[in-house]
Design an enzyme around this catalytic site. Structure first.
Site, PDB file in Angstrom:
ATOM      1  CB  VAL A   1      -0.814  -0.141   1.166  1.00 59.76           C
ATOM      2  CG1 VAL A   1      -1.659   1.279   1.214  1.00 59.76           C
ATOM      3  CG2 VAL A   1      -1.717  -1.318   1.341  1.00 59.76           C
ATOM      4  CB  CYS A   2       2.277   3.363  -2.031  1.00 63.94           C
ATOM      5  SG  CYS A   2       2.027   3.333  -3.697  1.00 63.94           S
ATOM      6  CB  ALA A   3       0.912   8.042  -2.108  1.00 58.62           C
TER       7      ALA A   3
END
Length: 103
Positions: A6-8
């Site tokens: 999960v990232c931006a």
């Protein structure tokens, strides 16, 4: 092992994901991995064993842990930046060991 990253927005993590896939394959370990942005993880997390969070969204780690109930940890900034797959793999294995303890 099934890992949700999960990232931006999912873009920079996609590069890391490709490095991880290559490294795991070289180690002879099967890996199912997907990179998603913060807006998407709640729709797909149930399909994965563990959740790894990019350093740019580490401030949301507690929320991700609470919403998913999965073993979850932030990838270190340095390891993330250089794609240090051995260290990231060690973190993933540590998280995965929690899956076996819980379930």
């Amino acid at each position: 092992m099934k890992i949700l990253l999960v990232c931006a927005g999912g873009m920079s993590t996609s590069i890391l994901m490709q490095k991880m896939e290559k490294y795991w394959k070289e180690q002879g370990i099967e890996l199912n991995i997907k990179a998603v942005g913060l807006g998407e993880y709640t729709e797909v997390f149930e399909e994965y064993d563990i959740v790894m969070v990019g350093p740019q969204v580490s401030y949301r780690l507690k929320e991700v842990k609470e919403k998913t109930g999965k073993p979850c940890e932030t990838i270190g900034s340095f390891e993330y930046a250089i794609g240090d797959c051995p260290k990231i793999m060690a973190l993933a294995e540590s998280l995965y060991s929690q899956v076996n303890e819980e379930g």
